[in-house]
Design a protein around this motif. Structure first.
Motif, short mmCIF file in Angstrom:
data_model
loop_
_atom_site.label_atom_id
_atom_site.label_comp_id
_atom_site.label_asym_id
_atom_site.label_seq_id
_atom_site.Cartn_x
_atom_site.Cartn_y
_atom_site.Cartn_z
N UNK A 71 -20.42 -1.87 27.39
CA UNK A 71 -21.63 -1.58 26.61
C UNK A 71 -21.30 -0.75 25.37
N UNK A 72 -20.41 0.21 25.57
CA UNK A 72 -19.99 1.05 24.45
C UNK A 72 -19.30 0.19 23.39
N UNK A 73 -18.44 -0.70 23.86
CA UNK A 73 -17.75 -1.60 22.92
C UNK A 73 -18.75 -2.47 22.18
N UNK A 74 -19.76 -2.96 22.90
CA UNK A 74 -20.79 -3.78 22.27
C UNK A 74 -21.51 -2.98 21.19
N UNK A 75 -21.83 -1.74 21.50
CA UNK A 75 -22.49 -0.87 20.52
C UNK A 75 -21.63 -0.74 19.26
N UNK A 76 -20.34 -0.48 19.49
CA UNK A 76 -19.43 -0.35 18.35
C UNK A 76 -19.40 -1.64 17.54
N UNK A 77 -19.25 -2.74 18.24
CA UNK A 77 -19.13 -4.03 17.56
C UNK A 77 -20.37 -4.30 16.70
N UNK A 78 -21.55 -4.15 17.30
CA UNK A 78 -22.78 -4.44 16.57
C UNK A 78 -22.95 -3.48 15.39
N UNK A 79 -22.69 -2.18 15.64
CA UNK A 79 -22.92 -1.19 14.58
C UNK A 79 -21.93 -1.39 13.43
N UNK A 80 -20.68 -1.63 13.76
CA UNK A 80 -19.68 -1.78 12.69
C UNK A 80 -19.95 -3.06 11.90
N UNK A 81 -20.21 -4.14 12.61
CA UNK A 81 -20.45 -5.40 11.90
C UNK A 81 -21.69 -5.29 11.01
N UNK A 82 -22.76 -4.69 11.55
CA UNK A 82 -23.97 -4.53 10.75
C UNK A 82 -23.69 -3.69 9.51
N UNK A 83 -22.93 -2.61 9.70
CA UNK A 83 -22.64 -1.72 8.59
C UNK A 83 -21.82 -2.43 7.51
N UNK A 84 -20.75 -3.09 7.92
CA UNK A 84 -19.89 -3.75 6.95
C UNK A 84 -20.68 -4.82 6.18
N UNK A 85 -21.45 -5.61 6.90
CA UNK A 85 -22.22 -6.65 6.22
C UNK A 85 -23.26 -6.06 5.28
N UNK A 86 -23.90 -4.97 5.72
CA UNK A 86 -24.88 -4.32 4.86
C UNK A 86 -24.25 -3.80 3.58
N UNK A 87 -23.10 -3.15 3.72
CA UNK A 87 -22.44 -2.62 2.53
C UNK A 87 -22.15 -3.75 1.56
N UNK A 88 -21.66 -4.85 2.10
CA UNK A 88 -21.29 -5.97 1.23
C UNK A 88 -22.52 -6.61 0.59
N UNK A 89 -23.47 -7.04 1.41
CA UNK A 89 -24.60 -7.79 0.86
C UNK A 89 -25.56 -6.91 0.06
N UNK A 90 -25.80 -5.69 0.53
CA UNK A 90 -26.71 -4.82 -0.21
C UNK A 90 -26.14 -4.46 -1.57
N UNK A 91 -24.81 -4.24 -1.63
CA UNK A 91 -24.24 -3.88 -2.92
C UNK A 91 -24.23 -5.10 -3.84
N UNK A 92 -23.99 -6.27 -3.29
CA UNK A 92 -24.04 -7.48 -4.13
C UNK A 92 -25.44 -7.68 -4.69
N UNK A 93 -26.44 -7.58 -3.82
CA UNK A 93 -27.82 -7.79 -4.27
C UNK A 93 -28.24 -6.69 -5.23
#
Ligand SMILES: Nc1ncnc2c1ncn2[C@@H]1O[C@H](COP(=O)(O)OP(=O)(O)O)[C@@H](O)[C@H]1O
Ligand SMILES: [Mg+2]
Lengths: 277, 363
Positions: A71-93
């Protein structure tokens, strides 16, 4: 410098101090309870200082939640992926909204911002329907993809890029031979790292603490994120407070570490644009 | 190196009136061409069209004989120096200067060599490791120019590059730019609103006003033979005097003007001038002389400005709002405030301007 000891000054301090204590108390008790057995916790008065039952609590927790580490790993995976994608797409937009002129730009931007007005609960049923349709139920991508670009992040990036990067810089790069993505990657990205720190932290915390999303998406215990897993402990029978506290402490630890690392950046980012360097 | 030719070039934003209208201009290979004009007249827009940063609404732009309308900026062989310098803040001076070559896929060694050479020319070799924020304004300016040199462009574009520098540094950089042009021999286009920069730097000057080119020519040619009142008023400091007059009579050898109502002024002319009625007499401060009252038109001394080597005398003319300025050698004229004097233009240097502002020469 010597602080003035007049009553107004002291009472202001007292109020701030009181507020800080009230806000920190739950944190304190979470860590303290993590080290005590359930009987200790429920005694009156409750323990105020650390005990020695942390490992017992963890054992108990892992007994009740066999997938806790997963569960902890899942939390990490979801949070990191969400963060990385947000940084990329939000900065592009944000970059596009700040620097380019295109048709209906104002309307599009207003559309983006208006998504912030909708309460997250309103999206629950539609998103379950969509995810069921896509066959993504019970999978982390059902949490990650819809959260990959938030309106708040787009807004923040637009403001930051608009104030921190002069257009002439982009034009100089264009003349120097940068393609449009090259300008974003080589000029814009290095100059907005303070905003990345801020947005990254906010997004990570949001994704880490997200409860409603996993609740409706994830069916198997194995796929739960930490908040959901811990919550499932208090559903049936006797609530294992010590185990929940120990699990919460473990779950909060990454956030504390992240905050310490990025807090300077965070404050820079929040005040950026106020004063031009 | 390349020559540029602009054919019927126009720029229009949406449905606004055109910012640049039907411009025809040839810029020779190796020439130092200055675009000068008041703020907002479209100089920067024109330069940005040449650079490829603004789309060309109509007309053709040829660089080195090739149609460049749709060529991306990086492939036009142009380098631009911006007013704000536009140095990349996160790169060192060396990285800033070498950025274009790096993008073009040149080896580290080649880039370092080119950067080193340019840095030597501009005497900034000791700054290569610094970030732009650790540089003074003058040093940033040099780096910006260096970044342009490194690319070995066919055409240099400068958009008001000196206007953020203080006065003494500006003079120094002006001289260095002139030298740089001689040294490199590359075509340079330079935008400024400062007529002194235009006069001192340009092989030729194009004077712009509201999106149109008013006149094109060598600096002295424009100064001495302005095509119209706008050009005459724009070049020169203090400005050319414009005296409202009536043209009463003209023969093949002289004209009779009535200045400010009752002042009759007869000036020799070499041809018959057809215009009659309201007209403007244009004469530069250094071409206006003090004469006995009956030989010129009358004006009253209002203010004396001592420049050290010269003196500017401002006079009031009855019936005209604008003061008249004359430039005299310092001392010895004995004028004081309130004196009534006669003024007479040097007929060979005076110009008349018709109602549309077109210049009519006396000789
Ligand atoms: N993006 C734009 N949209 C509309 N008008 C513009 C735009 N850019 C420039 N202009 C107009 O074009 C005119 C010329 O601007 P510019 O070339 O910057 O003048 P200059 O450099 O001579 O001071 C100005 O009147 C300005 O308002
Ligand atoms: Mg300009």
């Amino acid at each position: 410098m010597k602080a003035k000891l007049n009553p107004a000054y002291l009472s202001a301090y007292a109020i701030v101090l009181g507020g800080a204590v009230i806000m920190l108390m739950p944190f304190w008790f979470m860590f303290v309870f993590a080290t005590h057995s359930d009987t200790d916790i429920l005694s009156v008065p409750p323990p105020m200082w650390f005990g020695d039952a942390f490992l017992d609590n963890m054992r108990l927790l892992l007994g009740r939640l066999p997938y806790f580490w997963h569960n902890l790993g899942m939390s990490f995976y979801v949070a990191i992926a969400t963060t990385v994608l947000n940084l990329f797409f939000c900065s592009l937009a944000g970059y596009a909204f700040a620097m380019f002129e295109f048709k209906y730009k104002e309307y599009l931007f207003a559309g983006v911002l208006s998504t912030m007005l909708l309460p997250a609960f309103l999206g629950m049923i539609p998103s379950v329907l969509i995810m069921t349709g896509l066959g993504w139920m019970n999978e982390p991508r059902a949490l990650i993809v819809p959260a990959a670009c938030g309106a708040m992040g787009v807004f923040m990036m637009r403001q930051f890029i608009g104030s921190a990067i002069p257009k002439e810089l982009l034009e100089a790069a264009r003349i120097d031979g940068c393609g449009e993505f090259g300008i974003y990657w080589r000029i814009v990205v290095p100059l907005i790292t303070p905003a990345f720190g801020t947005l990254g932290l906010i997004t990570f915390i949001g994704a880490w603490n997200n409860f409603m999303g996993p609740l409706v998406i994830m069916n198997d215990m194995q796929m739960y994120t930490v908040p959901l897993a811990l919550r499932s402990l208090s559903g049936t029978g006797q609530v294992p407070w010590g185990a929940i506290s120990a699990g919460s402490a473990v779950a909060v630890l990454p956030l504390l570490v992240l905050f310490v690392i990025t807090s300077r950046r965070l404050i820079e980012g929040l005040t950026a644009g106020a004063v031009k360097a | 190196m390349a020559h540029l030719s602009l054919r019927n070039l126009s720029k229009r934003y949406d449905n606004n009136p055109p910012v640049i209208e039907n411009l025809n201009l040839d810029i020779h290979d190796g020439e130092f061409m200055v675009f000068v004009g008041p703020s907002g007249c479209g100089k920067s827009t024109l330069m940005r069209m040449i650079a490829g940063l603004e789309e060309i609404s109509a007309g053709e732009l040829h660089i080195g004989g090739e149609l460049a309308n749709d060529t991306p900026p990086a492939e036009r062989g142009v380098a631009m120096v911006f007013q704000s310098y536009a140095l990349y803040p996160h790169m060192t001076v060396g990285e800033n200067m070498g950025f274009a070559l790096k993008l073009a896929g040149k080896s580290k060694q080649e880039v370092a060599q080119a950067v080193g050479r340019a840095a030597e020319i501009l005497q900034i070799s000791h700054l290569l490791e610094r970030k732009p924020k650790a540089l003074s304004g003058g040093q940033r300016q040099r780096v910006a120019i260096g970044r342009a040199i490194v690319r070995k462009p066919k055409v240099f574009l400068f958009d008001e590059p000196l206007s953020n520098l203080d006065a003494s540094l500006r003079v120094q950089m002006r001289i260095e730019l002139s030298k740089l042009h001689k040294e490199l021999g590359t075509t340079m286009i330079y935008v400024t609103h400062d007529q002194v920069e235009a006069m001192t730097l340009g092989d030729r000057i194009a004077v712009f006003n509201q999106g149109r080119m008013e006149q094109l020519g060598a600096p002295l040619e424009l100064y001495e033979r302005p095509a119209n009142q706008f050009v005459a008023g724009f070049l020169g400091s203090p400005k050319m005097n414009f005296v409202p007059c009536q043209l009463k009579d003209a023969s093949s050898s002289e004209i009779t003007l009535s200045v400010a109502g009752d002042n009759r002024l007869v000036l020799p002319s070499s041809h018959t001038i057809a215009a009659r009625g309201d007209i403007t007499l244009g004469v530069r401060p250094e071409h206006l002389h003090i004469v006995p009252l009956e030989q010129g038109f009358r004006a009253r001394v209002d203010l004396l400005e001592h420049l050290g080597d010269a003196e500017i005398v401002y006079l009031e003319l009855a019936g005209s709002e604008q003061p008249i300025a004359i430039k005299l050698p310092s001392g010895g004229h004995g004028l004081k405030q309130g004196d009534l004097v006669g003024l007479r233009p040097d007929a060979a240097r005076a110009v008349l301007f018709g109602k549309q502002g077109q210049a009519i020469r006396l000789q």
